[in-house]
Scaffold this motif. Sequence first.
Motif, PDB file in Angstrom:
ATOM      1  N   LEU A   1       0.958   8.149  -0.349  1.00  0.00           N
ATOM      2  CA  LEU A   1       1.926   7.529  -1.264  1.00  0.00           C
ATOM      3  C   LEU A   1       1.283   6.296  -1.913  1.00  0.00           C
ATOM      4  N   PRO A   2       1.844   5.853  -3.016  1.00  0.00           N
ATOM      5  CA  PRO A   2       1.220   4.699  -3.696  1.00  0.00           C
ATOM      6  C   PRO A   2       1.509   3.380  -2.982  1.00  0.00           C
ATOM      7  N   VAL A   3       0.891   3.229  -1.839  1.00  0.00           N
ATOM      8  CA  VAL A   3       1.115   2.016  -1.052  1.00  0.00           C
ATOM      9  C   VAL A   3      -0.203   1.660  -0.353  1.00  0.00           C
ATOM     10  N   PRO A   4      -0.609   0.391  -0.411  1.00  0.00           N
ATOM     11  CA  PRO A   4      -1.847   0.028   0.279  1.00  0.00           C
ATOM     12  C   PRO A   4      -1.644   0.056   1.796  1.00  0.00           C
TER      13      PRO A   4
ATOM     14  N   GLU B   1      13.037   0.759   6.227  1.00  0.00           N
ATOM     15  CA  GLU B   1      13.147   2.065   6.866  1.00  0.00           C
ATOM     16  C   GLU B   1      12.940   1.941   8.383  1.00  0.00           C
TER      17      GLU B   1
ATOM     18  N   GLU C   1       9.958  -1.344   1.598  1.00  0.00           N
ATOM     19  CA  GLU C   1      10.586  -0.078   1.973  1.00  0.00           C
ATOM     20  C   GLU C   1      10.254   0.301   3.419  1.00  0.00           C
ATOM     21  N   PHE C   2       9.012   0.059   3.826  1.00  0.00           N
ATOM     22  CA  PHE C   2       8.645   0.405   5.207  1.00  0.00           C
ATOM     23  C   PHE C   2       9.358  -0.507   6.190  1.00  0.00           C
TER      24      PHE C   2
ATOM     25  N   MET D   1       7.804   0.899  -3.378  1.00  0.00           N
ATOM     26  CA  MET D   1       8.662  -0.283  -3.530  1.00  0.00           C
ATOM     27  C   MET D   1       8.413  -1.235  -2.356  1.00  0.00           C
TER      28      MET D   1
END
Lengths: 319, 268
Positions: free
Chosen positions: B113-116, B8, B4-5, B1
């Motif tokens: 995770l699905p994140v570039p 967080e 999110e980073f 999403m």
Amino acid sequence: MVQSDPIIQTENLTKVYTSRRSQTRALDRLNLSVQPGEIFGYLGPNGAGKTTTIRLLLDLIRPTAGRARIFGLDAQAHAVEIHRRVGFLPGELSLWRSLTGLQVIRHIANVRGMRDLRCAHQLAERLQLDLSKRVRDYSSGNRRKLGLVIAMMHEPELLILDEPTNGLDPLMQQEFNQMMREVRAEGRTVFLSSHVLGEVQAICDRVGILREGELRAVERVERLTHVDFRWVEMRFREDVPAAWRERLGDISGVSEVSIDGTTLRVRLQGDFDPLLRAVSGGYIRDLRVKEPTLEEIFLTFYDGDGKRAAQPERVKELA
Amino acid sequence: MAGEFFKETVRRCWRQAVYWGVGMGLLGLYIMVVIRDVDMLKQYAELMATMPPALLQAFGIADAAAMATPEGFISFGFYGYALLILAVFAVMMGMSVTANEEDDGVLDVVLSLPVPRWRVVVEKFLAFALIGAAITVIAFGGLLLGMQMSELRVEVGRLALSTLNMVPPLLLMIALTVFCGAIFRRRTTALAAAAVVIVASYFINFLGAAAAGSLADSLRAVSFFAYYDSESVMRSGLNAGNIALLLAATAALVAGSVWAFQRRDIGV
């Protein structure tokens, strides 16, 4: 069995680490296929290249040559799409130490865009993991359990697990094995690296054996346990003559002859007939044939002369 | 999403903004109350006038008489040191973007995770940029509180602009550390590289200001401290050119970080 498109496929996948002083070929022209719905065990001692393979599959490191495809997609070009469908447990799991287990799960679920954490809670319950504790307060086994929850909570099509049962107690290992069987029953795929041979024997469909960066063999587990040699133990009515040691040693396929009073023990590779003919002068009271354990087969692959190890045609045939 | 980073990181590090901000605010408050009135300030300026002009220039004081003004004193006493304190913060936060997690092995989980990769770098940089900005806001509060307790009077707008002037070099120092973390795989190497560049930049500016016409003076253009110039901001407002230059360098370093991080092996 009808072969469908492989979930994992590597073509001459190679990784060379270069430093100022040396070059280390961590993985050498790996050609491997993992089929949908199977549990594939990736065996090898430390430093064999298991973790390097996994890190290449996940695009954490880049290949020196060759390529890897997962779900038919290039592992590097489509890493994000692949990661959406993969669950990963690293061999040495590190997480944010100040967060609780639940906070870690929430964070990862948010990154994955997951709203429903029921599956994570069910997994935690099944693994008897208290999610209210901080990561720094977890034992290594509990940290491993948290890693398993993270890897599995989104019910991925492919699980890539690096030494998954490291630190788990025997009961939890049983539970893990059961979970993997359930994953397979759902048609999902597991790629797990291990040096725990019992684990591989218990749950894997096929095993790839890696040594010094080279894939030495890929076999179905049941076939692996029936290949090449067995231990033959014969008990005679009289003491076995000492001269038999040399005589039997000369027979093709017979090795590791040991004599203990009336008992003869040999390692037999190939047909029984030459052995039985050689001992026909004696009265055999009992004869037992023992299949080698996977560990013994494993060690055979790694023997010093490398005879068994060098069978590339078998790799080609079965990969 | 998406985001999110960022969220967080802010959620996990907002306390740092409070601790650092309160610390900086206390420094500001102390600077305001240590000199109670203008007479004391004049005595302080006379004392400063006895010091070698080169030394004063090294500290960014063009004229000792300027120290007799509240603006000059605050510029020297607070803004001169605040950026050095923020440099420590910037390196710590910059290391937290990728270097620390890579060294700890956490990045293996993050990047599975699905994140570039670029999103991890950019979102965390933005989060630390926000936290850094929050520190300057809290520090500004400390200065205002100190002014209420002192007879020194400075235009609030000037204080605000001088505080705002700390943000671009702060962002640059965070970006520089992120860049070092993106290039080097080892945390210690990244930390050392960032620290060396910042310290060297400070000393080039310090020595260049003290010795006009020297080699250090001609090198001042490459020191980002030279574009901070808190005294002239307090005197005549923000220098848009300096700010644009610092922000452009920051953007270039973040882009360079993404480029480097995208291409290299993780944590080997």
